[in-house]
Scaffold this motif. Structure first.
Motif, PDB file in Angstrom:
ATOM      1  N   GLN A  26      -9.286  -9.259   7.293  1.00  0.00           N
ATOM      2  CA  GLN A  26     -10.652  -9.487   7.757  1.00  0.00           C
ATOM      3  C   GLN A  26     -11.272 -10.646   6.976  1.00  0.00           C
TER       4      GLN A  26
ATOM      5  N   PRO B 277      -2.133  -5.809   2.194  1.00  0.00           N
ATOM      6  CA  PRO B 277      -2.616  -4.634   2.932  1.00  0.00           C
ATOM      7  C   PRO B 277      -1.541  -3.541   2.934  1.00  0.00           C
TER       8      PRO B 277
ATOM      9  N   VAL C  66      -7.896  -5.064   4.319  1.00  0.00           N
ATOM     10  CA  VAL C  66      -8.165  -3.651   4.564  1.00  0.00           C
ATOM     11  C   VAL C  66      -7.112  -2.823   3.829  1.00  0.00           C
ATOM     12  N   ASP C  67      -7.557  -1.812   3.113  1.00  0.00           N
ATOM     13  CA  ASP C  67      -6.655  -0.944   2.344  1.00  0.00           C
ATOM     14  C   ASP C  67      -5.710  -1.760   1.452  1.00  0.00           C
TER      15      ASP C  67
ATOM     16  N   TRP D 225      -5.581  -5.831   9.584  1.00  0.00           N
ATOM     17  CA  TRP D 225      -5.685  -5.564   8.145  1.00  0.00           C
ATOM     18  C   TRP D 225      -6.112  -6.806   7.356  1.00  0.00           C
TER      19      TRP D 225
END
Length: 647
Positions: A203, A354, A208-209, A201
């Motif tokens: 990057q 995340p 991510v999210d 999660w």
């Protein structure tokens, strides 16, 4: 205190060559330089130097020359909160370091004392609560000036025996290091597991999210701002109740009597996050998960309670905020104000994290809970060894563990002691009596007072309070003295008494602070007397007053009756004035940072009867009018009927 014949008692100032406080960093230059500066958090509670969170400054050549640190220097924490002021350690780091104005460097006279022995004594005085009794206090800080530090009394064996004692203490310290090592390993396990579960999660191009923390919080609540005392309805968690790695630490608590509104507002539930919104820049943002324990708990205003929405688990957000990413975001969100930094709930809410699937969060949460349980079990067992190490430390520093060694080396000891004493006398150092006697001004009662009101009160006491009351009374009967709780040596003898330690063994280890609080509670209930006792300061030849407790005198058993008679007398003779003679103590208030105020040493009525029980001897008064009002409140009469004459 009884010391071996070859020992003497002198002062810190007599055995050091230099006592030097450090210097403050200039505003706006925080952590922008290349020279590391030792600060308060760089001395651990165990008495070691830690470079965690070390700050770097730009020091001039003059500052570097004056405030540099060398291996073997003793570092003393001269300014901190009341519970931490006085921490000490031997500096043991290679390289160029300087130290802040909240630290004091002591360079020892190696012919008289070793750095390790001096640091062990100073740190022991801190752990026993002595250092804070010598500190000046203001707002939330306490400070010990260099001349006060120099006057600290010190038991002094010869150098060769100091080396034997230090060897013993180094072996004992391995227990504390093992405890810290276990805690560190569990912290690493949590960090490693977090990365294994959630690394996908994070990057290179972002999270991510991502979700803002404010969208994960169901509600939050600031803590209470009540004054903290040794007693109260609720134990209050504070900044130091959260460790730097995010665990709850209940070893050093204060108390407050809370209103029903505050009790309900700050009620803690399993899984609540406690967030430290205000602290130094390097510590602000600490957070911990609350787990229910026995007792009534609340939390102070520098903490915020966070209760989360179902889509995010407290174990996950806790680990995220304690991760490298979380600490980086918190550090950059903090707003600096003088020496403190602040991350408000609003600032915290803006941080993005995340949001992995709930199923994955639950797996991680189960692992964290297992590690929590393991950590609690292991550290509880280690605490028992820590209590033993504290006992060994006390015995070592008064020569009880080197008696056999002294017998074997008697001839060499005599020669060393002669040379040491000659050196002390040559530099004009004082050598004090090692067995001062405290005069007793009362006769101990053979039994715990049995007034009806006391029977009723005793019936409401907890098992621990009853045992402390019985042990305290018996100890005073046997010793013929009050128990001076602000004298570390006197209080340590009480804790080490066989009957006391054996009777309280079932309640756990490290009970010193709990016993102090219990004695204060018993005094507030009128079951024992809280007093201050004079003690002559051998260095300044000035009188000091220390808090102590004693059983009630025979005439004090009628205290409630006395109050009733006084009230009846006043009500039957409207306009009659009650005369009291009062002895004031301005010095103790000044030493406590309350300049211009005073405490009451004694209060007697017109017949010469001691009525000191009408007031709280620990109270600082601004004027006689304030004292008059306090007495009047106790008697439920007008202050106009109280006449005071200063003795």
């Amino acid at each position: 205190m009884s010391l071996p014949k070859s020992w003497v008692q002198t002062t810190v100032g007599a055995v050091v060559l230099d006592i030097q406080p450090g210097f403050a960093q200039k505003p706006g230059e925080e952590d922008e330089g290349t020279t590391p500066q030792i600060r308060t958090h760089n001395i651990t509670p165990e008495g070691d130097i830690s470079l965690e969170g070390i700050k770097h400054i730009t020091a001039s050549d003059k500052e570097t020359a004056r405030y540099s640190l060398s291996i073997g220097d003793v570092i003393f924490n001269n300014t901190n909160s009341e519970e931490w002021v006085g921490k000490s350690a031997v500096f043991d780091q290679e390289g160029e370091f300087v130290f802040s104005n909240h630290m004091t460097r002591l360079q020892v006279n190696s012919k008289l004392i070793s750095p390790e022995y001096l640091a062990s004594n100073l740190h022991f005085l801190w752990s026993m609560g002595y250092s804070k009794t010598r500190a000046k206090r203001w707002v939330s800080q306490a400070g010990i000036e260099s001349n006060t530090l120099a006057s600290f009394k010190l038991p002094l064996p010869v150098i060769s025996e100091q080396q034997q004692i230090v060897q013993i203490l180094q072996q004992v310290r391995s227990i504390d290091k093992t405890k810290q090592s276990i805690s560190d390993k569990i912290d690493e396990l949590v960090k490693t597991a977090y990365w294994q579960y959630f690394s996908d999660w994070y990057q290179n191009d972002g999270l991510v999210d991502p979700i803002r923390i404010k969208d994960c919080i169901a509600d939050f609540q600031y803590g209470v701002s009540e004054a903290m005392e040794e007693t109260g309805t609720h134990a209050v968690l504070r900044m130091n109740s959260i460790t730097t790695s995010g665990w709850i630490d209940l070893s050093d608590l204060k108390y407050a009597s809370l209103s029903e509104k505050d009790i309900q507002a700050t009620k803690l539930m399993d899984g609540d996050l406690l967030f430290n919104r205000t602290n130094s820049k390097e510590l602000v943002g600490k957070c911990a998960i609350w787990r229910p324990v026995d007792g009534q708990y609340s939390y102070a205003s520098y903490l915020v309670r966070l209760r989360l929405k179902p889509k995010i688990l407290s174990e996950y957000l806790w680990a995220t905020l304690n991760s490298a990413y979380g600490k980086y975001r918190l550090f950059n969100s903090a707003k600096q104000a003088v020496s403190m930094a602040n991350v408000s709930p609003t600032d915290l809410g803006r941080i993005t994290v995340p949001l992995p699937p709930l199923e994955l969060q639950e797996k991680f949460a189960n692992l964290v809970q297992s590690l929590e349980e393991l950590r609690t079990q292991i550290l509880a067992k280690m605490d028992r060894y820590s209590e033993l190490s504290n006992l060994i430390l006390r015995q070592a520093l008064i020569g009880q563990l080197t008696s056999r060694w002294r017998e074997v080396h008697a001839r060499e000891l005599a020669e060393e002691a002669f040379a040491r004493d000659a050196l002390l006398r040559a530099q004009g150092a004082k050598i004090f009596s090692v067995s001062p006697k405290i005069s007793s001004t009362y006769s101990i009662q053979n039994e715990i007072p049995a007034r009806k009101v006391q029977h009723r009160l005793q019936a409401e006491l907890s098992k621990f309070q009853c045992k402390v009351l019985t042990l305290f009374t018996g100890y005073c009967q046997e010793s013929g003295q009050s128990l001076i709780v602000e004298d570390p040596e006197v209080f340590a003898r009480f804790l080490d008494d066989d009957s006391v330690s054996e009777s309280l063994q079932e309640f756990g280890e490290s009970l010193g602070n709990r016993i102090r609080r219990t004695l204060s509670q018993l005094a507030s209930l009128g079951l024992i007397a809280k007093i201050t006792l004079p003690k002559q300061n051998a260095e300044t030849d000035e009188r000091e007053y220390l808090k102590a407790f004693r059983p009630l005198r025979a005439e004090e058993l009628t205290r409630m009756k006395d109050l009733q008679q006084l009230r009846k007398s006043l009500s039957n003779s409207e306009g009659n004035t009650l005369y009291f003679e009062v002895e004031l103590d301005y010095e103790t208030s000044s030493n406590a940072g309350a300049d211009g105020m005073f405490q009451v040493i004694s209060l007697t009525d017109s017949s010469g009867k001691d009525t000191t029980h009408l007031i709280d001897q620990g109270m600082h008064y601004e004027s006689l009018d304030d004292l008059r009002s306090d007495i009047a409140d106790k008697l439920s009469v007008s202050a106009k009927l109280i006449e005071l004459e200063v003795a």
